[in-house]
Design an enzyme around this catalytic site. Structure first.
Site, short mmCIF file in Angstrom:
data_model
loop_
_atom_site.label_atom_id
_atom_site.label_comp_id
_atom_site.label_asym_id
_atom_site.label_seq_id
_atom_site.Cartn_x
_atom_site.Cartn_y
_atom_site.Cartn_z
N GLU A 187 0.82 -1.21 0.00
CA GLU A 187 0.00 0.00 0.00
C GLU A 187 0.86 1.26 0.00
O GLU A 187 0.58 2.22 -0.73
CB GLU A 187 -0.95 0.01 1.20
CG GLU A 187 -1.87 1.21 1.20
CD GLU A 187 -2.70 1.32 2.46
OE1 GLU A 187 -3.00 2.47 2.87
OE2 GLU A 187 -3.06 0.29 3.05
N ASN A 319 -2.27 -4.46 9.67
CA ASN A 319 -3.32 -4.16 10.65
C ASN A 319 -3.36 -5.22 11.75
O ASN A 319 -3.64 -4.90 12.91
CB ASN A 319 -4.68 -3.99 9.96
CG ASN A 319 -5.30 -5.30 9.53
OD1 ASN A 319 -6.01 -5.94 10.30
ND2 ASN A 319 -5.06 -5.70 8.29
N SER A 380 -8.27 -9.06 7.15
CA SER A 380 -8.21 -10.01 6.04
C SER A 380 -8.54 -11.44 6.47
O SER A 380 -8.30 -12.38 5.72
CB SER A 380 -6.81 -9.99 5.41
OG SER A 380 -6.53 -8.73 4.85
#
EC number: 1.17.7.4
Length: 404
Positions: A187, A319, A380
């Site tokens: 990202e 995350n 995810s």
């Protein structure tokens, strides 16, 4: 490159799709069939609490698949249904979850190979279908695929796209983008490709180092060496740290991103004064709602009386790693696993990844007597994976033997 002009051109191409092929209802049904869990649904309905014998499980009140991940996974699966015979590629993992990526491989979706961080697109041919993952792709990759005549299926999370708009705004107004993120994360690589002048800072410590330099407390050569792989080409700290805008990798720790933003605002205020602050600092709001919700839920979970905490998610998931950091900050025994198979079937063992370390196997991780276990999972991780972890814990809690 004028990235905004390129995106407009790409979005008008008949070989570009960011909406998918199926109705939202059909998409949701397909995803539910693949990944939803009746057990997890019932635990949610029971105040996120599950009890079985001596085992008490408390789930975080926000965990697992976020909307952006659901959208990306569903679009990837329906792409294969829409193109049953075509060659389909994906530029990276669709999300940081091994079971989901393995499922794509089983659907004959091929992953672009990379060596030392350099992707090899030589096998991708004109007319092939290429999926961009939830993290997005660099503008250079998009341009290459578009010019090669590929059909591009863009599953980039809208929150990530929002960050791209932010750094493009910085570029337009000649501000340097300070990006709070991991420099090699997909990202952040994508976001920096849309920026003009940029600097990536990993954490508050690095941000403080930059702030000190702005205030005249640093060495130029040391600065350039430290950020040689985390800055735009030709970055000059004496020239490029005069006008700053802050953005972030959407999966970073919310509280740290906010603290970094405040640090640079105060730094520029101190250097230039309140009258000129807006000429030297741009406020920001690029924190992902889902990331914020999961971190807030984790802070609530660690306030519970827990014997241990299991964090489920890919080992390369940013995350998920930050959820683990929250547990560690509270001194709670915590175990980061990527799949249920990391927990023993009959032996009381768990193979987990401590923060910043390699995998280790711990024996007798479930204590004797009554056990209170907290569980959360990264954005995810499907509910069905969480269910399998709970079943593993149930089985072990019923076992009498401990490992010698």
């Amino acid at each position: 490159m004028d990235t905004q002009a390129f995106k407009r051109s790409l979005h008008h191409s008949d070989r570009y799709n960011r909406r998918g092929f199926e109705s939202p209802t059909k998409r949701a049904q397909a995803l539910e069939k693949a990944y939803q869990s009746n057990l997890i649904g019932s635990i949610r309905d029971n105040g996120y609490l599950f009890e079985h014998g001596r085992l008490r499980v408390k789930l975080a009140e926000a965990f697992g698949f976020c909307w952006g991940v659901e959208r990306a996974v569903a679009m990837a699966y329906e792409t294969r249904r829409h193109y049953p015979k075509e060659s389909i590629w994906i530029t990276n993992e669709i999300i940081h979850n091994p079971s989901v990526n393995d499922h794509l491989r089983n659907m004959n979706v091929r992953f672009i190979s990379a060596e030392k961080g350099i992707k090899n697109f030589s096998s991708v041919q004109e007319g092939d279908v290429v999926i961009l993952p939830a993290f997005g792709a660099t503008v250079q990759e998009m341009k290459l695929l578009h010019e090669r005549g590929c059909h591009i299926i863009d599953t980039t999370c809208p929150w990530v796209s929002k960050v791209w708009h932010t750094v493009e705004k910085h570029k337009k107004h000649e501000f340097t983008s300070i990006i709070h993120g991991k420099v090699k994360h997909e990202e952040t690589l994508a976001t920096s490709s849309f920026a003009g002048t940029y600097l990536v800072v990993l954490d508050l410590e690095e941000a403080q180092y930059v702030a000190n330099y702005i205030l005249g407390k640093g060495d130029r050569e040391e600065f350039l060496k430290r950020f040689s792989k985390a800055s735009s080409q030709g970055f000059d700290p004496d020239r490029d740290l005069q006008r700053l805008g802050v953005a972030n990798q959407t999966t970073m720790l919310k509280s740290e991103t906010e603290e970094i933003g405040r640090l640079f605002e105060k730094t520029m205020l101190r250097k230039y004064g309140p009258a000129e602050l807006t000429e030297h600092f741009l406020a920001f709001n690029t924190i992902c709602d889902a990331t914020e919700e999961r971190q807030d839920a984790m802070f609530s979970l660690v306030d519970e009386p827990l014997d241990l905490l299991v964090v489920i998610g890919g080992f390369n998931s940013s995350n998920t790693t930050h959820l683990q950091e929250i547990a560690i900050s509270r001194g709670i025994r915590s175990f980061h696993i990527d799949t249920p198979e990391r927990i023993g079937d009959q032996e009381n063992t768990i193979t987990h990844k401590p923060l910043g370390d390699d995998l280790i196997t711990e024996k007798n991780f479930l204590p004797e007597g009554n056990i209170s276990v907290g569980i959360t999972s990264g954005a995810s991780t499907p509910d069905r994976v969480v269910e399998h972890v709970i079943h593993k814990l149930i089985n072990l809690s019923e076992e009498k033997a401990f490992v010698d």
